[in-house]
Motif scaffolding. Structure first.
Motif, PDB file in Angstrom:
ATOM      1  N   LYS A 911     -17.298 -30.814 -42.661  1.00 23.07           N
ATOM      2  CA  LYS A 911     -16.358 -29.694 -42.662  1.00 23.07           C
ATOM      3  C   LYS A 911     -16.563 -28.801 -41.443  1.00 23.07           C
ATOM      4  O   LYS A 911     -15.591 -28.376 -40.793  1.00 23.07           O
ATOM      5  CB  LYS A 911     -16.529 -28.879 -43.941  1.00 23.07           C
ATOM      6  CG  LYS A 911     -15.526 -27.750 -44.070  1.00 23.07           C
ATOM      7  CD  LYS A 911     -15.596 -27.095 -45.441  1.00 23.07           C
ATOM      8  CE  LYS A 911     -14.521 -26.022 -45.567  1.00 23.07           C
ATOM      9  NZ  LYS A 911     -14.525 -25.396 -46.901  1.00 23.07           N
ATOM     10  N   ALA A 912     -17.829 -28.515 -41.101  1.00 21.92           N
ATOM     11  CA  ALA A 912     -18.093 -27.675 -39.928  1.00 21.92           C
ATOM     12  C   ALA A 912     -17.596 -28.340 -38.651  1.00 21.92           C
ATOM     13  O   ALA A 912     -16.986 -27.687 -37.786  1.00 21.92           O
ATOM     14  CB  ALA A 912     -19.591 -27.385 -39.842  1.00 21.92           C
ATOM     15  N   ALA A 913     -17.846 -29.640 -38.511  1.00 20.01           N
ATOM     16  CA  ALA A 913     -17.394 -30.345 -37.312  1.00 20.01           C
ATOM     17  C   ALA A 913     -15.875 -30.395 -37.233  1.00 20.01           C
ATOM     18  O   ALA A 913     -15.287 -30.256 -36.150  1.00 20.01           O
ATOM     19  CB  ALA A 913     -17.978 -31.756 -37.303  1.00 20.01           C
ATOM     20  N   ASP A 914     -15.228 -30.572 -38.368  1.00 21.11           N
ATOM     21  CA  ASP A 914     -13.768 -30.613 -38.373  1.00 21.11           C
ATOM     22  C   ASP A 914     -13.176 -29.261 -37.994  1.00 21.11           C
ATOM     23  O   ASP A 914     -12.197 -29.186 -37.238  1.00 21.11           O
ATOM     24  CB  ASP A 914     -13.285 -31.046 -39.758  1.00 21.11           C
ATOM     25  CG  ASP A 914     -11.779 -31.124 -39.839  1.00 21.11           C
ATOM     26  OD1 ASP A 914     -11.206 -32.048 -39.246  1.00 21.11           O
ATOM     27  OD2 ASP A 914     -11.173 -30.262 -40.494  1.00 21.11           O
ATOM     28  N   ILE A 915     -13.760 -28.194 -38.503  1.00 16.40           N
ATOM     29  CA  ILE A 915     -13.274 -26.852 -38.150  1.00 16.40           C
ATOM     30  C   ILE A 915     -13.447 -26.603 -36.658  1.00 16.40           C
ATOM     31  O   ILE A 915     -12.552 -26.083 -35.977  1.00 16.40           O
ATOM     32  CB  ILE A 915     -14.008 -25.792 -38.990  1.00 16.40           C
ATOM     33  CG1 ILE A 915     -13.596 -25.891 -40.460  1.00 16.40           C
ATOM     34  CG2 ILE A 915     -13.736 -24.391 -38.457  1.00 16.40           C
ATOM     35  CD1 ILE A 915     -14.407 -25.002 -41.379  1.00 16.40           C
ATOM     36  N   PHE A 916     -14.612 -26.959 -36.131  1.00 13.31           N
ATOM     37  CA  PHE A 916     -14.878 -26.698 -34.717  1.00 13.31           C
ATOM     38  C   PHE A 916     -13.962 -27.524 -33.818  1.00 13.31           C
ATOM     39  O   PHE A 916     -13.405 -26.999 -32.847  1.00 13.31           O
ATOM     40  CB  PHE A 916     -16.347 -27.015 -34.411  1.00 13.31           C
ATOM     41  CG  PHE A 916     -16.728 -26.778 -32.977  1.00 13.31           C
ATOM     42  CD1 PHE A 916     -17.027 -25.509 -32.532  1.00 13.31           C
ATOM     43  CD2 PHE A 916     -16.761 -27.824 -32.074  1.00 13.31           C
ATOM     44  CE1 PHE A 916     -17.367 -25.279 -31.205  1.00 13.31           C
ATOM     45  CE2 PHE A 916     -17.101 -27.611 -30.748  1.00 13.31           C
ATOM     46  CZ  PHE A 916     -17.400 -26.340 -30.315  1.00 13.31           C
ATOM     47  N   LYS A 917     -13.808 -28.781 -34.137  1.00 14.88           N
ATOM     48  CA  LYS A 917     -13.064 -29.671 -33.235  1.00 14.88           C
ATOM     49  C   LYS A 917     -11.556 -29.464 -33.328  1.00 14.88           C
ATOM     50  O   LYS A 917     -10.865 -29.357 -32.307  1.00 14.88           O
ATOM     51  CB  LYS A 917     -13.413 -31.122 -33.560  1.00 14.88           C
ATOM     52  CG  LYS A 917     -12.795 -32.132 -32.615  1.00 14.88           C
ATOM     53  CD  LYS A 917     -13.267 -33.537 -32.956  1.00 14.88           C
ATOM     54  CE  LYS A 917     -12.662 -34.570 -32.004  1.00 14.88           C
ATOM     55  NZ  LYS A 917     -13.106 -35.946 -32.314  1.00 14.88           N
ATOM     56  N   ASN A 918     -11.027 -29.412 -34.549  1.00 17.74           N
ATOM     57  CA  ASN A 918      -9.569 -29.377 -34.728  1.00 17.74           C
ATOM     58  C   ASN A 918      -9.002 -27.959 -34.756  1.00 17.74           C
ATOM     59  O   ASN A 918      -7.959 -27.694 -34.150  1.00 17.74           O
ATOM     60  CB  ASN A 918      -9.191 -30.109 -36.022  1.00 17.74           C
ATOM     61  CG  ASN A 918      -9.579 -31.571 -35.981  1.00 17.74           C
ATOM     62  OD1 ASN A 918      -9.517 -32.207 -34.938  1.00 17.74           O
ATOM     63  ND2 ASN A 918     -10.011 -32.103 -37.109  1.00 17.74           N
ATOM     64  N   THR A 919      -9.682 -27.054 -35.466  1.00 13.26           N
ATOM     65  CA  THR A 919      -9.137 -25.696 -35.586  1.00 13.26           C
ATOM     66  C   THR A 919      -9.439 -24.851 -34.364  1.00 13.26           C
ATOM     67  O   THR A 919      -8.586 -24.065 -33.914  1.00 13.26           O
ATOM     68  CB  THR A 919      -9.702 -25.015 -36.845  1.00 13.26           C
ATOM     69  OG1 THR A 919      -9.517 -25.876 -37.969  1.00 13.26           O
ATOM     70  CG2 THR A 919      -8.986 -23.704 -37.105  1.00 13.26           C
ATOM     71  N   LEU A 920     -10.639 -24.999 -33.799  1.00 16.09           N
ATOM     72  CA  LEU A 920     -11.019 -24.160 -32.658  1.00 16.09           C
ATOM     73  C   LEU A 920     -10.640 -24.813 -31.324  1.00 16.09           C
ATOM     74  O   LEU A 920      -9.818 -24.277 -30.573  1.00 16.09           O
ATOM     75  CB  LEU A 920     -12.529 -23.890 -32.698  1.00 16.09           C
ATOM     76  CG  LEU A 920     -13.113 -23.122 -31.500  1.00 16.09           C
ATOM     77  CD1 LEU A 920     -12.473 -21.741 -31.406  1.00 16.09           C
ATOM     78  CD2 LEU A 920     -14.621 -23.002 -31.641  1.00 16.09           C
ATOM     79  N   CYS A 921     -11.199 -25.967 -31.037  1.00 17.58           N
ATOM     80  CA  CYS A 921     -11.032 -26.551 -29.701  1.00 17.58           C
ATOM     81  C   CYS A 921      -9.627 -27.083 -29.462  1.00 17.58           C
ATOM     82  O   CYS A 921      -9.137 -27.050 -28.332  1.00 17.58           O
ATOM     83  CB  CYS A 921     -12.058 -27.666 -29.502  1.00 17.58           C
ATOM     84  SG  CYS A 921     -13.770 -27.079 -29.493  1.00 17.58           S
ATOM     85  N   ARG A 922      -8.981 -27.589 -30.468  1.00 16.68           N
ATOM     86  CA  ARG A 922      -7.664 -28.190 -30.282  1.00 16.68           C
ATOM     87  C   ARG A 922      -6.542 -27.339 -30.876  1.00 16.68           C
ATOM     88  O   ARG A 922      -5.446 -27.842 -31.129  1.00 16.68           O
ATOM     89  CB  ARG A 922      -7.627 -29.581 -30.903  1.00 16.68           C
ATOM     90  CG  ARG A 922      -8.580 -30.558 -30.226  1.00 16.68           C
ATOM     91  CD  ARG A 922      -8.406 -31.962 -30.742  1.00 16.68           C
ATOM     92  NE  ARG A 922      -9.307 -32.894 -30.082  1.00 16.68           N
ATOM     93  CZ  ARG A 922      -9.060 -33.513 -28.937  1.00 16.68           C
ATOM     94  NH1 ARG A 922      -7.914 -33.294 -28.316  1.00 16.68           N
ATOM     95  NH2 ARG A 922      -9.926 -34.356 -28.409  1.00 16.68           N
ATOM     96  N   GLY A 923      -6.817 -26.084 -31.128  1.00 20.99           N
ATOM     97  CA  GLY A 923      -5.779 -25.209 -31.652  1.00 20.99           C
ATOM     98  C   GLY A 923      -4.701 -24.915 -30.622  1.00 20.99           C
ATOM     99  O   GLY A 923      -4.947 -24.891 -29.406  1.00 20.99           O
ATOM    100  N   LYS A 924      -3.493 -24.695 -31.094  1.00 20.90           N
ATOM    101  CA  LYS A 924      -2.384 -24.406 -30.182  1.00 20.90           C
ATOM    102  C   LYS A 924      -2.494 -23.016 -29.571  1.00 20.90           C
ATOM    103  O   LYS A 924      -2.068 -22.788 -28.441  1.00 20.90           O
ATOM    104  CB  LYS A 924      -1.056 -24.564 -30.928  1.00 20.90           C
ATOM    105  CG  LYS A 924      -0.775 -25.989 -31.402  1.00 20.90           C
ATOM    106  CD  LYS A 924       0.563 -26.082 -32.100  1.00 20.90           C
ATOM    107  CE  LYS A 924       0.845 -27.511 -32.558  1.00 20.90           C
ATOM    108  NZ  LYS A 924       2.157 -27.628 -33.250  1.00 20.90           N
ATOM    109  N   GLN A 925      -3.036 -22.078 -30.332  1.00 25.45           N
ATOM    110  CA  GLN A 925      -3.179 -20.716 -29.841  1.00 25.45           C
ATOM    111  C   GLN A 925      -4.630 -20.488 -29.409  1.00 25.45           C
ATOM    112  O   GLN A 925      -5.560 -20.979 -30.034  1.00 25.45           O
ATOM    113  CB  GLN A 925      -2.797 -19.707 -30.930  1.00 25.45           C
ATOM    114  CG  GLN A 925      -1.370 -19.855 -31.433  1.00 25.45           C
ATOM    115  CD  GLN A 925      -0.355 -19.505 -30.366  1.00 25.45           C
ATOM    116  OE1 GLN A 925      -0.619 -18.673 -29.488  1.00 25.45           O
ATOM    117  NE2 GLN A 925       0.821 -20.114 -30.430  1.00 25.45           N
TER     118      GLN A 925
END
Length: 1317
Positions: A911-925
């Motif tokens: 879950k932590a890796a998914d949040i970091f990679k998809n929500t933070l690094c690959r976020g549109k904003q």
């Protein structure tokens, strides 16, 4: 029914399918049949196994005969179809019967009598042979079936009579036809008019109707006739047929029981309800003899049989009878022995390998409820099944999907019945039972749970399931009624009854004990979770579709939590009528009142202007307020903190602060930080409702979050700080967890009786738990005993020496014996010593278990805190505070990669890796205003890239590299609005925002150099490809350095990755636009030179890494050549062409298909086509296979095609015989013995000897060495010749293989001739 028999003959004996072979046209029939080939093809397709082909052929045949109107073809069709009725294959019989039926239906001028005569003549029942019985019986049956399907049988009564008589005659062949003739007669009766039946069929069926009580088929025939023709089969007529005016009489009961038992056994494999049983039930209802039928035939007849088909038929009959019975009859049927045996079956048949009839009963009940509009009947069925109990616990599961089908009126009455059973359990009205095993276990343990407690534990989840199931048709008042009922009995007791509080009007007949109260307590908070996700009740789909559907609120917009808070406040004010189970103290009551005032003031503000902060505070007040009943002391402190936060928010908005107050406020923490601390403390509690509410509240206050609040959240996730900070949380919540787990375990124990399909008595369960725990104790004891406790040994020595007992074996002697008193005293001291040691061991185990539970709770708490991080990154991705979360999250991922691999830890890491990679690094904003943090972010970028190069795990380095790319994107900024893509690319090339291009380029150059020059670098080529994909303009600064690594990489792997990265960079349109002109041509020239050098290194292709490098280089070459020619660049391609040509001369591409395809794709651009593989020429085969015509003719006699030759045949076996011929004695003896009656045995001996020679390599005789050398030479020649282009040379070996299968006489002559030569 007839069509069903046609297309589904599962019950009839089947024969193996035979492939149809169409005859060729020869001789005399060639002329006529050739003209009518289209016509004859229909009959072939009618017999095909495919159903669709058969139906299409029948339709085509009908249309053809209509069009041609030739009598001879119609006559031929009838004859052909009649002949096909007795076909050996089932599909063919079905097709011919259906075709005949359609033909008779369309051409009404065909006489049915003539067709029936043809059927009888073709399938005559006289002088039958045994092998003809089956086909003849089916021929007659399918003939009658075709005539009945023609829909003309009712117009010709005489033919109908003959059909019935023919069915009676063939019914004797039950071995093949089963009960099909009788079922067909029933169908004929259902389609016959009353006049025809009375005048024609009644006489023919008299014998069958008279023997109706002998077999199920005859009884079903009578029952169908009675139902279809009641005016004909009047009581006087039945008197003549059966001897009684009614079917169900006391005299007929034994016969009816036997008939039903036979019917039950006949459907044992099919597992369905026999039709005769339902028809007999309907007759009993018409004759007003249901009581006699149910009590004598079912209860005293079938249910007295052993458990098996008879019982299952009774269970199915009970389900099928539900729509037919009245309310009184339903109560009678659902409260008898049939239901009791059904309950025992459900409890006993919980093991996986047992047959279960409960799913079938659920289908029966669901169908009844769906088709019944009478609330009284629905309620009677629901109550009847609910009153079937096993030691007070209902057999049906607490979550029963059939509740969805209840009418609203019936559902309300059913809920009232459940509440009444909870308050005043009427167990005497229940149909209770105890299994044999449960009786044995109770006798051994001597204790069992109270039935009242078990019933109440079942009712609570049943009420909750009604609220939880969204498919149940219910109103808001019913939902609120259930919630109020559960809440009241969880926390209050009634003193007096008052109409203002309906829950006080019915007092419990049996007081609620602590276990029941704990179950209601846990059930209420589970109900709150369901209410929080409950959609708005009473809205139609049309109303909900246009707008977003709301959850957790009522129709007026109030939350369910607020409604329950209001109800609780009303109960707390009515002290003269109700009393709290745990009365509030003065402080708790004051906190409650202040909470209610705060909620009311927030609601008033929300009516004027709704803000996220207002709704967040209101929701948090309600959550903490309802938790006062669960944890009063902690909730009081939380309410005070929330109120202080709300005061600060209001003061900040009103801007009425003095300077002193402002200075004082600066020293105090921000209100958001306090609120975040409150949310963290709430998340430590094991509650799904609290977790969901905290996510909602935090999402609404996200815009006000400060750095301190973010730090508090990240400190929980920090591996170095989490263990210290969360230990207090675990200690505080351990008691609540234990209290909740105790209540939940009780519920789970009850649910396992039915849901988990493991039904045992409580004593048995306790014994199993004790045995399991004892096993665990033994294991722990063994672990503890591995380390010898020296203190315990010393104490034991002191005890033994104190009593003058021998401490060692050397001290033991016969003279030093203790008397009885001393021995008893010694035994007592030793027992006490071991008891103390056991306590110490148990204390160690408890400590380890406590630490394990704490670890689990800490992980669960951290997983829930990640929800807050995800919400913040999702809603505030452009907030500068996000940049401070990069390193803490990376530390979480890095520590998780190196920690233990338990499932909970894996879930947290994922879950932590998914949040970091998809929500933070690959976020549109992302944050766009970082002017004041430019230097800080560059330092952070340098730390990330430096750390990524020092890691040992590439998986962790990937996250660091992704974070670096995110920072580059943040520092680069966004292009100006309204600019085209080309202008944006040009502007990015000139100005990169706040990005220090020189410094960042140096960092990435350093990383690229580390990857290309280090042997075990954690960086990968995919990371740099991602860099070129996401930041192509910035990455263009690395191309000049990357070109050198095409040949300058440390190993072939790095060189291949350099080609792949270079290819991705050159393919980018942004880079092509940025470097357009001389720079692009120069870059292409350098790349071509390096690729040419790489391809001309002359490496061997055997290594897989080298092959991958060559593939990457060829892919890059393919793009370069295409691009240079498309753009017409002045770049010379001759060097690379020469290198490619030399590669083809030096290397063989046959072993790598992908490399070969890419190579020839590149060569195709230079006009060089891939050469075709030439198979072995016949001229080369002639010298090997050239033989005399006689020998060739003999060889073809036993010749096998190439596809039939065994590939693992030992081909050099023939070679072995040639050198063996040089020794005359051995082959001569073998040949001499080979012709004396045992050729096969001697042949096997020779093969075995040859194999021995092959394995020993010449150690078995003088010719062994030659044989082995010849074999090895043959193998070498074989491997050399067997290239992919020369695989057809396998045919060349067939003459040698043929020699092995020649007659022994020929072999003998050849051997003699060879020996003479």
């Amino acid at each position: 029914m007839a069509v069903t028999v046609h297309e589904d003959m599962d019950g009839v004996e089947k024969e193996p399918e035979k492939e149809l072979v169409r005859p060729k046209l020869t001789g005399g029939n060639k002329g006529v049949l050739k003209q009518n080939r289209e016509f004859l093809d229909f009959f072939w397709d009618i017999a095909k196994p495919d159903r669709d082909i058969r139906l299409k052929a029948i339709e085509g045949l009908i249309e053809y005969l209509k069009k041609t109107e030739k009598p001879d073809e119609l006559k031929y069709s009838l004859k052909r179809l009649v002949d096909g009725l007795s076909h050996a294959r089932e599909d063919a019989r079905t097709g011919h019967s259906l075709a005949l039926a359609q033909l008779l239906s369309v051409f009404e001028d065909i006489q049915l009598q003539s067709i029936l005569d043809q059927i009888k003549e073709k399938n005559s029942l006289q002088a039958l042979q045994k092998k003809q019985i089956r086909n003849v019986a089916f021929g007659n049956f399918f003939g009658v079936l075709a005539i009945s399907q023609s829909t003309r049988l009712s117009k010709e009564p005489q033919v109908l009579l003959e059909c019935v008589r023919l069915l009676q005659r063939i019914s004797q062949f039950s071995e093949h036809l089963r009960d099909l003739p009788r079922k067909t007669m029933v169908d004929l009766l259902s389609e016959t008019s009353q006049e025809v039946f009375e005048e024609v069929l009644l006489g023919a069926l008299k014998s069958d109707l008279t023997s109706a009580l002998s077999t199920p088929e005859h009884l079903e025939l009578l029952l169908v006739a009675m139902q279809k023709f009641p005016e004909v089969l009047k009581p006087q007529k039945l008197k003549k047929l059966l001897g009684s005016t009614t079917v169900i009489t006391q005299e007929n009961i034994p016969k009816l029981v036997d008939v039903l038992k036979t019917a039950a056994r006949s459907v044992k494999k099919e597992r369905h309800l026999p039709t005769v049983a339902v028809d007999l039930l309907e007759v009993s209802l018409r004759e007003d003899s249901f009581d006699l039928f149910w009590n004598e035939i079912i209860l005293n007849g079938l249910m007295k049989d052993q458990p098996g088909p008879s019982h299952y038929m009774c269970f199915r009959l009970l389900g099928g009878a539900l729509p037919l019975l009245s309310v009184q009859q339903l109560r009678q049927a659902l409260s008898g022995e049939v239901m009791r045996h059904y309950g025992e079956h459900v409890v006993v048949a919980q093991q996986p390998d047992r047959f279960k009839i409960a799913p079938e009963m659920d289908v029966y009940v669901k169908q009844f409820l769906q088709g019944c509009d009478d609330p009284d009947k629905q309620l009677a069925v629901m109550v009847g099944f609910n009153q079937l109990t096993n030691q007070g616990y209902p057999v049906i599961p607490s979550f029963w999907k059939v509740v969805e089908c209840l009418q609203p009126a019936a559902l309300e009455r059913y809920v009232d019945w459940l509440k009444g059973m909870f308050l005043r359990p009427q167990l005497e009205n229940c149909l209770d039972f105890t299994t044999r095993r449960q009786k044995e276990n109770q006798g051994a343990s001597g204790k069992s749970d109270e039935p009242v407690l078990r019933m109440r534990k079942w009712i609570l989840p049943r009420l909750t399931s009604i609220v939880e199931n969204h498919q149940v048709k219910k109103e808001e008042d019913l939902v609120m009624d259930i919630a109020r009922f559960i809440f009241f009995h969880a926390f209050f007791t009634a003193k007096k009854s008052t109409p203002d509080i309906p829950e006080t009007e019915n007092m419990p007949s049996v007081a609620l004990d602590e276990k029941t109260r704990a179950s209601v307590f846990s059930g209420f908070f589970g109900l709150l979770q369901h209410l929080n996700h409950l959609p708005v009740q009473g809205e139609s789909s049309d109303d909900v579709a246009p707008k977003k559907q709301l959850h957790g609120v009522t129709a007026d917009g109030s939350t369910w939590l607020f409604c329950l808070i209001q109800y609780a406040d009303m109960l707390l004010s009515q002290t003269s009528y109700v009393q709290s189970v745990k009365p509030f103290t003065a402080e708790q009551k004051s906190a409650w009142d202040s909470m209610m005032k705060s909620v009311e003031s927030l609601q008033k503000k929300a009516k004027k202007s709704q803000t996220p902060e207002t709704s967040a505070f209101q929701l948090l007040f309600l959550l903490v307020g309802i938790n006062i009943f669960k944890a009063p002391e902690e909730s009081v402190e939380l309410i005070q903190d929330i109120q202080s936060c709300m005061v600060k928010v209001n003061a900040k908005k009103s801007k009425r602060k003095k300077k002193a107050d402002a200075e004082e406020e600066e020293e105090e923490p921000h209100w958001v930080e306090v609120l975040v601390e409150i949310l963290l403390s709430l998340l430590s509690q094991p509650s799904r409702l609290i977790r969901q509410v905290c996510k909602t509240v935090f999402g609404r206050i996200c815009p006000h979050v400060t750095q301190g609040a973010i730090t508090a959240i990240l400190d929980v996730l920090d591996p170095s700080k989490a263990t210290e900070d969360s230990a207090l949380v675990v200690t505080d919540e351990s008691k609540a967890m234990k209290r909740k787990s105790d209540s939940d375990e009780d519920d789970e124990d009850e649910e396992t009786d039915i849901k988990k399909q493991k039904v045992k008595a409580e004593g048995d369960e306790e014994e199993e738990e004790e045995s399991d725990s004892s096993d665990d104790d033994d294991e722990d004891d063994n672990n503890d005993n591995e380390e010898v406790d020296q203190n315990f040994r010393l104490e034991l020595m002191k005890v033994l020496q104190g009593q003058n007992a021998p401490a060692t074996e050397a001290d033991n002697s016969d003279d030093d014996e203790l008397d009885d008193d001393a021995m008893m005293k010694l035994d007592g001291n030793i027992a006490s010593l071991f008891a103390e040691q056991k306590k110490r061991i148990q204390a160690k185990k408890d400590e380890r278990e406590k630490l394990r539970k704490e670890k689990v709770l800490i992980r669960d708490f951290r997983i829930k805190v990640l929800d807050l991080v995800e919400v913040f990154l999702d809603k505030q991705s452009a907030n500068p505070l996000v940049l401070g979360m990069i390193e803490p999250l990376l530390l979480v991922v890095e520590s998780g990669m190196s920690s233990d691999k338990e499932q909970q830890e894996i879930d947290f890491l994922r879950k932590a890796a998914d949040i970091f990679k998809n929500t933070l690094c690959r976020g549109k904003q992302y944050c766009k205003n970082v002017d004041d943090r430019k230097a800080e972010l560059h330092d952070l970028l340098e730390r990330l890239l430096t750390r990524a190069q020092k890691l040992s795990d590439s998986a962790v380095a990937l996250y660091y590299f992704s974070a670096a790319l995110y920072l580059v994107k943040v520092l680069r900024g966004v292009p100006a609005e309204g600019a085209t893509k080309q202008e944006a690319v040009e502007s990015q090339g000139k100005s990169m925002g706040n990005l220090d291009v020189e410094r960042v380029t140096g960092l990435f150059r350093q990383a690229l150099e580390s990857f290309m020059t280090r042997r075990n670098s954690p960086l990968t080529g995919a990371m740099f490809i991602d860099l070129f994909n996401r930041l192509p303009v910035f990455s263009s600064n690395l191309l000049d350095m990357l070109v050198g690594y095409i040949t300058g990489g440390l190993r072939e792997h790095q060189q291949g990755q350099a080609c792949a990265i270079m290819l991705r960079g050159l393919q980018s349109r942004d880079i092509q636009q940025l470097l357009a002109g001389p720079r692009w041509m120069e870059l292409c020239q350098k790349t071509v030179e390096k690729v040419t050098e790489s391809l001309g290194q002359g490496l061997e292709m055997k290594n897989k890494i080298v092959q991958e490098k060559i593939i990457k280089a060829l892919e890059l070459s393919l793009f370069l050549i295409k691009n240079i020619r498309t753009q017409k660049l002045e770049v010379s391609l001759e060097p690379i062409q020469k290198a490619l040509v030399s590669m083809n001369e030096k290397h063989d591409f046959h072993k790598s298909g992908h490399m070969e395809d890419i190579y020839w794709s590149v060569m195709k651009l230079f006009g060089v086509q891939k050469p075709k593989i030439v198979k072995t020429k016949k001229a080369e085969e002639k010298p090997v296979t050239e033989q005399t015509p006689e020998a060739e003719a003999k060889k073809k006699k036993g010749f096998l095609p190439e596809t039939k030759i065994r590939k693992n045949r030992k081909k050099p076996a023939v070679v072995e015989e040639k050198p063996a011929a040089k020794q005359p004695s051995k082959p001569t003896a073998a040949a001499a013995t080979g012709g004396e009656g045992e050729p096969g045995k001697n042949k096997r001996k020779r093969k075995r000897k040859n194999r021995n020679r092959k394995h020993t390599g010449g150690g078995g005789g003088g010719g062994g060495g030659e044989v082995a050398s010849d074999q090895s030479a043959a193998k070498k020649a074989k491997t050399v010749d067997e290239s992919p282009a020369e695989k057809p040379k396998i045919v060349d070996q067939t003459p040698a293989k043929k020699d092995q299968t020649e007659p022994k006489g020929n072999k003998k002559k050849k051997q003699k001739k060879a020996a003479a030569e």
